[in-house]
Design a protein around this motif. Sequence first.
Motif, PDB file in Angstrom:
ATOM      1  N   LEU A  19     -48.844   0.832 -20.388  1.00  0.00           N
ATOM      2  CA  LEU A  19     -47.712   1.653 -19.957  1.00  0.00           C
ATOM      3  C   LEU A  19     -47.063   1.068 -18.707  1.00  0.00           C
ATOM      4  N   VAL A  20     -47.867   0.503 -17.817  1.00  0.00           N
ATOM      5  CA  VAL A  20     -47.318  -0.155 -16.629  1.00  0.00           C
ATOM      6  C   VAL A  20     -46.437  -1.322 -17.057  1.00  0.00           C
ATOM      7  N   VAL A  48     -45.125  10.935 -12.501  1.00  0.00           N
ATOM      8  CA  VAL A  48     -46.114  11.392 -13.484  1.00  0.00           C
ATOM      9  C   VAL A  48     -47.146  12.276 -12.792  1.00  0.00           C
ATOM     10  N   MET A  49     -47.617  11.842 -11.647  1.00  0.00           N
ATOM     11  CA  MET A  49     -48.619  12.632 -10.918  1.00  0.00           C
ATOM     12  C   MET A  49     -48.046  13.979 -10.495  1.00  0.00           C
ATOM     13  N   GLU A  50     -46.782  14.002 -10.067  1.00  0.00           N
ATOM     14  CA  GLU A  50     -46.138  15.261  -9.693  1.00  0.00           C
ATOM     15  C   GLU A  50     -45.999  16.172 -10.906  1.00  0.00           C
ATOM     16  N   ALA A  51     -45.629  15.597 -12.048  1.00  0.00           N
ATOM     17  CA  ALA A  51     -45.479  16.401 -13.274  1.00  0.00           C
ATOM     18  C   ALA A  51     -46.814  17.003 -13.687  1.00  0.00           C
ATOM     19  N   ALA A  63     -45.526   8.244 -22.616  1.00  0.00           N
ATOM     20  CA  ALA A  63     -44.830   6.955 -22.735  1.00  0.00           C
ATOM     21  C   ALA A  63     -43.312   7.155 -22.786  1.00  0.00           C
ATOM     22  N   ALA A  64     -42.858   8.094 -23.589  1.00  0.00           N
ATOM     23  CA  ALA A  64     -41.416   8.355 -23.690  1.00  0.00           C
ATOM     24  C   ALA A  64     -40.881   8.911 -22.380  1.00  0.00           C
ATOM     25  N   VAL A  69     -37.912   8.179 -17.088  1.00  0.00           N
ATOM     26  CA  VAL A  69     -38.024   8.155 -15.627  1.00  0.00           C
ATOM     27  C   VAL A  69     -37.748   6.749 -15.101  1.00  0.00           C
ATOM     28  N   ALA A  70     -38.262   5.721 -15.772  1.00  0.00           N
ATOM     29  CA  ALA A  70     -38.027   4.338 -15.346  1.00  0.00           C
ATOM     30  C   ALA A  70     -36.539   4.000 -15.412  1.00  0.00           C
ATOM     31  N   SER A  71     -35.859   4.460 -16.446  1.00  0.00           N
ATOM     32  CA  SER A  71     -34.411   4.240 -16.549  1.00  0.00           C
ATOM     33  C   SER A  71     -33.679   4.896 -15.390  1.00  0.00           C
TER      34      SER A  71
END
Length: 174
Positions: A19-20, A48-51, A63-64, A69-71
């Motif tokens: 995933l990284v 992700v950690m906050e979510a 993954a999705a 988030v990366a975008s």
Amino acid sequence: MALWRRPRGTGEDPLDAALVDRVRAILALGGMAHADLPDGVQQVRLKVMEARAKEGGAPRDTAAWCAVVASNVAADWHRARRRRERLDERLIALRPWETVQRGGEEASALALTVAEGLEALPLEQRQVVVLRFYADLPLARIAEALEIPEGTVKSRLHTAMRVMRKRLRAEEVV
């Protein structure tokens, strides 16, 4: 070689190696500079950690969700870069042709007058001018940072600009 360190006191990393790699690829495809990719991955990891810490828990398809988030992180990176470029352009455009001697150093008359004008402003007005025009922050962010209403930011900025304009006209710099 790990590009990140797991925070102390936490369990496993929210992003596995595959995933990284996917997040790095999305950031790179989004145009983020290679040197900034580790910071982008860290921002996604933090989201992700906050979510997961929120009541709803982790997203169903991590993954999705990480791809989206990366975008967004890549888009934010571009916005910040454009903001810095615009600020640089404005600062360069302020450079007048006339220069004066002061303390053995050559400096522009406009730069000296603006610096002296900023020093003469009360602290509250100086803060909003610097945050608005040098840091290029929107009024809402300035209000949030200074913990004051947005109307107060507008008022202070208006007053400071009126004083600065008056000073520049009196010095016949502009």
